[in-house]
Scaffold this motif. Sequence first.
Motif: not given
Length: 192
Positions: A76-79, A87-95, A98-101, A137-142
Amino acid sequence: MKRLAVCVAATASAIALAAGPTAATPSPGRHGEAARHHAPAKPASESARLARSILNTKGITYAGAHVGGTDKASLPKQNLVDVSHGRPARTSPWGHKKGARVALDTRMLNGVLKLNTQYHYKFEISEFVGGEHSSTSKHYAGRAVDVTWINGRHVGKKADHRGFMNACRKLGATLVLGPGDKGHSTHVHCQW
């Protein structure tokens, strides 16, 4: 006449230097042309401004690991650091994403900031767009944030999660989940 033009140009340059880099002074045009104006610096986006404000707020801290794995780029801090730099925040490389901005929603960022500045909660954010969530999840929509610690107490272990959840609703959150809701016994989920 030529000497006068050189003196005028030198004087204009000296004035521009004295005024500093933020002044939008015209540069002299060539004979018969209008002077050219330099565009002022582009203002930072609202999401970048809010991300910087959250990072500079002492009562908000951040989880140093994900529940489902290790990936520093999606913490979250890096986001917030990424968004504060445009820059857009980055998702994790799993789930599921994966690795989306992902851009962080300004309503959500404003709500997170006001939970501290207006409602005076001290809390730890465990996720913005990182981690693993349901496919819709709305997490993936920021648009969502997860919080695990409130005022020094872990959610689910005597933290004031009900008051925190009500504050999220008052700040415009459209879905608020916490202890008592399936899958949320250890954190509060607020989404806008």
